[in-house]
Design an enzyme around this catalytic site. Sequence first.
Site, PDB file in Angstrom:
ATOM      1  N   ARG A  33     -22.591   4.793  15.224  1.00  0.00           N
ATOM      2  CA  ARG A  33     -22.793   3.788  16.102  1.00  0.00           C
ATOM      3  C   ARG A  33     -24.154   4.288  16.954  1.00  0.00           C
ATOM      4  O   ARG A  33     -24.806   3.350  17.592  1.00  0.00           O
ATOM      5  CB  ARG A  33     -21.669   3.602  17.206  1.00  0.00           C
ATOM      6  CG  ARG A  33     -21.544   2.641  18.240  1.00  0.00           C
ATOM      7  CD  ARG A  33     -20.365   2.392  19.122  1.00  0.00           C
ATOM      8  NE  ARG A  33     -20.741   1.573  20.191  1.00  0.00           N
ATOM      9  CZ  ARG A  33     -20.874   0.493  20.431  1.00  0.00           C
ATOM     10  NH1 ARG A  33     -20.777  -0.490  19.394  1.00  0.00           N
ATOM     11  NH2 ARG A  33     -20.888  -0.374  21.385  1.00  0.00           N
ATOM     12  N   ALA A  47     -23.352  -0.783  30.829  1.00  0.00           N
ATOM     13  CA  ALA A  47     -23.870   0.265  29.653  1.00  0.00           C
ATOM     14  C   ALA A  47     -24.317  -0.426  28.419  1.00  0.00           C
ATOM     15  O   ALA A  47     -24.315  -1.716  28.406  1.00  0.00           O
ATOM     16  CB  ALA A  47     -22.462   1.119  29.058  1.00  0.00           C
ATOM     17  N   GLU A  87     -30.100  -1.765  31.265  1.00  0.00           N
ATOM     18  CA  GLU A  87     -28.779  -2.680  31.394  1.00  0.00           C
ATOM     19  C   GLU A  87     -28.308  -2.873  32.747  1.00  0.00           C
ATOM     20  O   GLU A  87     -27.754  -3.834  32.979  1.00  0.00           O
ATOM     21  CB  GLU A  87     -27.448  -1.647  30.596  1.00  0.00           C
ATOM     22  CG  GLU A  87     -27.977  -1.499  29.142  1.00  0.00           C
ATOM     23  CD  GLU A  87     -27.812  -2.720  28.233  1.00  0.00           C
ATOM     24  OE1 GLU A  87     -27.019  -3.626  28.662  1.00  0.00           O
ATOM     25  OE2 GLU A  87     -28.358  -2.705  27.335  1.00  0.00           O
ATOM     26  N   GLU A 107     -27.288  -6.656  32.964  1.00  0.00           N
ATOM     27  CA  GLU A 107     -25.949  -7.000  33.148  1.00  0.00           C
ATOM     28  C   GLU A 107     -25.339  -7.287  34.436  1.00  0.00           C
ATOM     29  O   GLU A 107     -24.390  -8.101  34.861  1.00  0.00           O
ATOM     30  CB  GLU A 107     -25.123  -5.685  32.546  1.00  0.00           C
ATOM     31  CG  GLU A 107     -25.249  -5.882  30.914  1.00  0.00           C
ATOM     32  CD  GLU A 107     -24.081  -4.696  30.143  1.00  0.00           C
ATOM     33  OE1 GLU A 107     -24.247  -4.637  28.908  1.00  0.00           O
ATOM     34  OE2 GLU A 107     -23.571  -4.054  31.021  1.00  0.00           O
ATOM     35  N   GLY A 151     -13.386  12.381  16.527  1.00  0.00           N
ATOM     36  CA  GLY A 151     -12.587  12.525  15.091  1.00  0.00           C
ATOM     37  C   GLY A 151     -13.285  11.202  14.109  1.00  0.00           C
ATOM     38  O   GLY A 151     -13.183  11.455  12.948  1.00  0.00           O
ATOM     39  N   GLU A 199     -20.882   8.379  18.200  1.00  0.00           N
ATOM     40  CA  GLU A 199     -21.349   7.814  19.505  1.00  0.00           C
ATOM     41  C   GLU A 199     -21.503   9.162  20.528  1.00  0.00           C
ATOM     42  O   GLU A 199     -20.532   9.630  20.689  1.00  0.00           O
ATOM     43  CB  GLU A 199     -20.747   6.688  19.877  1.00  0.00           C
ATOM     44  CG  GLU A 199     -21.244   5.849  21.145  1.00  0.00           C
ATOM     45  CD  GLU A 199     -20.487   4.808  21.743  1.00  0.00           C
ATOM     46  OE1 GLU A 199     -21.176   3.881  22.261  1.00  0.00           O
ATOM     47  OE2 GLU A 199     -19.397   4.717  21.120  1.00  0.00           O
ATOM     48  N   GLU A 250     -27.400 -12.823  22.865  1.00  0.00           N
ATOM     49  CA  GLU A 250     -26.245 -11.979  22.470  1.00  0.00           C
ATOM     50  C   GLU A 250     -25.040 -12.511  22.761  1.00  0.00           C
ATOM     51  O   GLU A 250     -23.975 -11.954  22.700  1.00  0.00           O
ATOM     52  CB  GLU A 250     -26.622 -10.646  22.785  1.00  0.00           C
ATOM     53  CG  GLU A 250     -27.895  -9.819  22.094  1.00  0.00           C
ATOM     54  CD  GLU A 250     -27.835  -8.417  22.666  1.00  0.00           C
ATOM     55  OE1 GLU A 250     -26.971  -7.909  23.476  1.00  0.00           O
ATOM     56  OE2 GLU A 250     -29.046  -7.899  22.562  1.00  0.00           O
ATOM     57  N   GLU A 267     -23.828 -13.184  25.607  1.00  0.00           N
ATOM     58  CA  GLU A 267     -23.137 -12.053  26.810  1.00  0.00           C
ATOM     59  C   GLU A 267     -22.743 -12.789  27.954  1.00  0.00           C
ATOM     60  O   GLU A 267     -23.498 -14.009  28.156  1.00  0.00           O
ATOM     61  CB  GLU A 267     -24.028 -10.915  27.198  1.00  0.00           C
ATOM     62  CG  GLU A 267     -24.230  -9.921  26.119  1.00  0.00           C
ATOM     63  CD  GLU A 267     -25.344  -8.876  26.746  1.00  0.00           C
ATOM     64  OE1 GLU A 267     -25.058  -7.679  26.226  1.00  0.00           O
ATOM     65  OE2 GLU A 267     -26.124  -8.998  27.509  1.00  0.00           O
TER      66      GLU A 267
END
Length: 214
Positions: free
Chosen positions: A57, A97, A114, A118, A138, A142, A165, A167
């Site tokens: 990511r 974020a 952002e 946002e 694990g 990211e 996008e 959003e």
Amino acid sequence: MTAIHRAAAPHPSHPDVEILGIEIGHSRHLQVEIVRFRHRLFAGGWSGERVFDIVRRGQAAAILLYDPERDSVVLIEQFRLAALLGGRSAWQIEAVAGLLDGDGETPEDVARREAREEANLEPIGSLVPIQTILPASGSYDEAIFLFCGRVDSRNAEGIHGLPEEQEDIRVVVQTMPEIEAMLDAGAIDNGHTVICLYWLLRHRDRLRKEWLGA
């Protein structure tokens, strides 16, 4: 968090791991690599061959928007399908974020961008670094750089995000007593948001002294 797939970074070399092979299992919104590897053991020597699926990511930045004058936090709310599949509410309360675009943007650049996209807010002055976290070490590569930024929340409201996008992001302003109650009730699920909020509870008095001179 804005989520656009970007090319995965190359695998870094490390003396404690040997990459034996990499296969791309899936690549669209996220890239999944099937990695064959071995690594050094605590007792000495090397492990046998292991095979992990790794979600590539990349790096991201998150910023907790804090208004010291009104002792309030500006958060956002948006629909998260994965949260619903995880047995939680699909409408998630989060800190602003987004992902680094890999084109020379720094984590602070992303945090500021952002905040504008946002929450329609511009952080005042320098950002305060909190820490860097690995949400799921694990299985995900990211790394999220966490910041706190000062804002004026008087006009913090409305629905924002990038139309291209799709959003649909609603601004949520909460006082610190409301934040404490939400944390105590387990009303915030998002990991980096919870970390940022608990950090703010520890450092809030210092920030108010530094930013307000109080």
